[in-house]
Design a protein around this motif. Structure first.
Motif, PDB file in Angstrom:
ATOM      1  N   ASN A 178       0.750  -1.118  -0.292  1.00 51.07           N
ATOM      2  CA  ASN A 178      -0.267  -0.298  -0.217  1.00 51.07           C
ATOM      3  C   ASN A 178       1.012   1.212   0.314  1.00 51.07           C
ATOM      4  O   ASN A 178       2.307   0.971   0.133  1.00 51.07           O
ATOM      5  N   TYR A 179       0.372   2.356   0.127  1.00 52.34           N
ATOM      6  CA  TYR A 179       1.127   3.532  -0.337  1.00 52.34           C
ATOM      7  C   TYR A 179       2.223   4.038   0.898  1.00 52.34           C
ATOM      8  O   TYR A 179       3.131   4.349   0.832  1.00 52.34           O
ATOM      9  N   HIS A 180       1.468   3.428   2.691  1.00 58.43           N
ATOM     10  CA  HIS A 180       2.538   3.817   3.361  1.00 58.43           C
ATOM     11  C   HIS A 180       4.239   2.768   3.496  1.00 58.43           C
ATOM     12  O   HIS A 180       5.036   3.167   3.963  1.00 58.43           O
ATOM     13  N   GLU A 183       6.162   3.975   0.198  1.00 59.55           N
ATOM     14  CA  GLU A 183       6.812   4.743   1.321  1.00 59.55           C
ATOM     15  C   GLU A 183       8.600   3.923   2.207  1.00 59.55           C
ATOM     16  O   GLU A 183       9.768   4.806   1.999  1.00 59.55           O
ATOM     17  N   TRP A 214       3.431   3.089  -7.261  1.00 59.64           N
ATOM     18  CA  TRP A 214       3.479   4.457  -6.519  1.00 59.64           C
ATOM     19  C   TRP A 214       4.211   5.443  -6.836  1.00 59.64           C
ATOM     20  O   TRP A 214       5.172   5.060  -6.610  1.00 59.64           O
ATOM     21  N   GLY A 218       0.420   9.982  -4.137  1.00 64.56           N
ATOM     22  CA  GLY A 218      -0.522   9.162  -3.646  1.00 64.56           C
ATOM     23  C   GLY A 218      -1.336   8.105  -5.040  1.00 64.56           C
ATOM     24  O   GLY A 218      -2.579   7.918  -5.225  1.00 64.56           O
ATOM     25  N   TYR A 245      -5.208   9.132  -8.139  1.00 70.56           N
ATOM     26  CA  TYR A 245      -4.993   8.368  -7.161  1.00 70.56           C
ATOM     27  C   TYR A 245      -6.230   7.275  -6.113  1.00 70.56           C
ATOM     28  O   TYR A 245      -7.012   7.235  -6.706  1.00 70.56           O
ATOM     29  N   HIS A 247      -6.700   4.294  -3.505  1.00 65.87           N
ATOM     30  CA  HIS A 247      -7.047   4.050  -1.418  1.00 65.87           C
ATOM     31  C   HIS A 247      -5.468   3.877  -1.703  1.00 65.87           C
ATOM     32  O   HIS A 247      -4.613   2.934  -1.582  1.00 65.87           O
ATOM     33  N   LYS A 248      -5.099   4.910  -0.286  1.00 68.94           N
ATOM     34  CA  LYS A 248      -3.751   4.748   0.127  1.00 68.94           C
ATOM     35  C   LYS A 248      -3.787   3.574   1.080  1.00 68.94           C
ATOM     36  O   LYS A 248      -2.458   3.024   1.748  1.00 68.94           O
ATOM     37  N   GLU A 249      -4.405   3.233   2.304  1.00 72.04           N
ATOM     38  CA  GLU A 249      -4.333   2.009   2.747  1.00 72.04           C
ATOM     39  C   GLU A 249      -4.879   1.155   1.599  1.00 72.04           C
ATOM     40  O   GLU A 249      -4.272  -0.466   2.204  1.00 72.04           O
TER      41      GLU A 249
END
Length: 390
Positions: A178-180, A183, A214, A218, A245, A247-249
């Protein structure tokens, strides 16, 4: 995967990025991190109008850079000690991170910029700041705001870094982040999530990658230089494909990471025999180094032109090697960092790529350890005279 190897202020009047001078220009060397060319004009009324040269302020990790900002004010109606200069970094829509603020002789630096930022102070009306020991996180858009008792005005500077974009997926497989998490894995590989501008530049230089990843804003995108049916149809044009864009989660993709100049050296450790992963880690430590990260190998390939036709372990337990001068026995006709996957850690044996920091980098970290500043909403400026409030 293929790799082939704006400073813009808005035009404004009065309290805005200006010299109180007649028409002139200041030539500089952007590649060395100096100021851009600035043209200063006066209109028929005597009001100062400023135009900055197109492009961005460009530097690299570990370097120093001046973010230029000039202003003009009527001395008869303004007290110089009441003029406030404030620099912030634009981290998101309407979200700003404090960098530097000065009111008269009082100054304050915030967060990770402490010990690295100072006013240039190159004559009256100079609100430029110098950032030393540039980090990957310094990349982005900055706002210079000048305020007196009656008025305020702002200008923007884009800070760009020389570097390389690379696609990344972890040992657990493709489309698992996922996005986090994306990162985090970029940071773990000595990189940050790439921006759309960085990915687009990499595509222009020949980056071709068929898996979506990603970006720092986002969005999820991927660059295609050679359209084909398995990558969005053969009859579609080349370009950076954009999923928008996401959904980051909940949604999961790969990541596109960006890294810049190395503060050290990547090298292939010469040994008489190949080793498994645990032995590779120990071998680098015994040599006074650590196993190199993926981002460090990409930086060594792109910036230091490292060319080594030997597969080796990296810190994430992948096997890779950098090729600048392609030859048939070294993986094909194109330059790039070859990726042989994630083999068994115990029973597969290879060489190893190690990384050793520069002595200057080690000393700098001891003197100025990295601070992580939080983000906060922009605060409307107020007229104040105490440094604790500015």
């Amino acid at each position: 995967m293929l790799f082939k190897h704006t400073l813009s202020f808005r035009t404004a009047t009065c309290l805005v990025l200006a010299f109180a001078l007649s028409a002139t220009s200041i030539p500089t060397n952007v590649d060395k991190g100096s100021r851009k060319v600035v043209h200063v004009l006066e209109d028929d009324t005597g009001a100062v109008i400023v135009q900055t040269a197109p492009g961005k302020v460009l530097t690299h990790r570990g370097g120093s850079i001046t973010l230029p900002c000039r202003y003009h004010h009527e001395r008869e109606s303004s007290d110089p000690n009441r003029i406030r200069v404030k620099w912030t970094k634009v981290t998101d829509a309407l979200v700003f991170e404090d960098v530097f603020v000065a009111l008269g002789l009082q100054q304050r630096v915030f967060g990770s910029y402490r010990g690295r930022v100072s006013l240039e102070q190159n004559g009256p009306g100079d609100a430029s700041i110098i950032i030393h020991n540039i980090t990957l996180e310094d990349y982005g858009r900055y706002e210079c705001e000048v305020t007196n008792d009656m008025e305020d005005d702002t200008g923007f500077v884009n800070l760009d870094l020389e570097g390389v974009v690379f696609p990344y997926y972890p040992r657990v497989g493709r489309y698992k982040l996922n996005y986090h998490q994306a990162e985090r894995v970029c940071r773990e590989q000595d990189a940050i999530l790439a921006s759309h501008a960085q990915l687009h530049k990499a595509w222009l230089e020949g980056l071709d990658w068929c898996n979506a990843g990603w970006l720092e804003d986002g969005s999820v995108q991927y660059p295609i230089s050679h359209p084909r049916d398995q990558c969005g149809r053969k009859d579609t044009p080349a370009g950076v494909r954009n999923y928008g864009y996401r959904h980051k989660e909940d949604e999961r993709y790969d990541a596109f990471c960006f890294t810049s100049n190395l503060n050290g050296k990547v090298y292939f450790l010469k040994r008489f025999k190949k080793v498994n992963y645990a032995e590779a880690v120990k071998a680098c430590v015994r040599d006074g180094s650590v196993v190199a990260k993926v981002g460090q190998l990409y930086a060594a390939w792109k910036i230091q032109l490292m060319d080594r036709c030997e597969a080796g372990w990296l810190e994430d337990a992948s096997i890779r090697y950098p090729i600048v001068n392609p030859r048939i026995r070294c993986g094909g006709p194109d330059p790039g960092v070859r990726h042989l996957g994630f083999p068994d850690l115990k029973f597969r044996i290879y060489g190893v790529y190690c990384f050793r920091k520069n002595e200057e980098s080690v000393k700098a970290e001891m003197v100025n350890p990295t601070h992580h500043s939080g983000k906060k909403d922009r605060i409307t400026p107020m007229n104040t005279t105490t440094i604790s409030d500015i």
